[in-house]
Design a protein around this motif. Structure first.
Motif: not given
Ligand code: ZN
Ligand code: ZN
Length: 234
Positions: A64, A83, A87-88, A94, A103, A136-137, A140
């Motif tokens: 990230y 971020e 990606k987020i 989220w 975040c 977060q990953t 996903r």
């Protein structure tokens, strides 16, 4: 001579204190996270770079791009995390604040309790940033956050306070108890609990009362009003 500070100057001073403290710690944070570096953004130095998320087998899972900025009240509140690699999704679902794009790694009450004695930039990355990115990953790829979560926003506030108070998700009961704690001093140990359980206070809400007063009565009152308005129980 008496120096009278207007509110703008006071804000400036507290911002500079948070910023100076943040700056002092950047070399230590870079030693712990060598992929980060100091970068100038809008006349301020921020911490920026790539943070790797490692999977359970120790393999690189994802990287990230992030920026970490000083906050006004640092080290008694977290710095700000952004971020920047896209990606987020930048939405509350989220855990990205939609007004500031910062975040959201935890809810304010937990942040305040964690920062009572101060937090370092390195501790913030260890305890908040890395688990947030891992989660977060995980969401996903696997579809859900790993250790459960409080919802973003007011719903999450209700979940958190209801959990601490043991009020079973009831907005009305949670708001009443929060306002009681915000507006009263510690009850005598031998009195019956303010929640109406019929138990002695010391066997019932003593721990929750003391912990939530540590959060600060202003925040409790504000959060109680937010919950009360959202759920129509005020
Ligand atoms: Zn959130
Ligand atoms: Zn009680």
């Amino acid at each position: 001579m008496l120096l009278v500070l207007d509110p703008i100057n006071l804000t400036e001073i507290s911002m500079n204190n948070g910023y100076a403290c943040f700056l002092d710690q950047l070399d230590q944070a870079i030693a712990a996270y060598p992929t980060l570096r100091k970068v100038g953004v809008d006349d301020r130095v921020v911490l920026a770079g790539c943070l790797p998320v490692i999977d359970r087998d120790g393999r690189l899972w994802e990287e990230y791009e992030v920026e970490i900025h000083a906050s006004e009240q640092f080290p008694h509140r977290f710095p700000y995390l952004y971020e920047t690699g896209g990606k987020i999704p930048r939405i509350g679902d989220w855990h990205v604040n939609e007004d500031t794009f910062t975040c959201c790694t935890t809810i304010p009450a937990e942040e305040i309790l964690r920062c009572k004695k101060g937090i370092t930039v390195t501790e913030y990355i260890d305890e908040q940033v890395m688990p947030y990115l891992f989660n977060q990953t995980h969401r996903r790829v696997e579809g859900y956050y790993v250790n459960g979560e409080y919802a973003h926003g007011v719903k999450g506030l209700l979940e958190y306070y209801s959990h601490v108070l043991g009020t079973d998700g009831s907005p009305g009961v949670t708001v009443r108890q929060l306002l009681y704690i915000a507006e009263n001093t510690c009850p005598p140990r031998t009195s019956y609990c303010f929640c109406g359980s019929g138990l002695k206070y010391r066997h019932c809400h003593k721990k929750a009362f003391q912990m939530l007063q540590e959060v600060g009565v202003e925040i409790l009152r504000m959060n109680a009003l937010m919950i009360g308005r959202r759920y129509g129980v005020l």
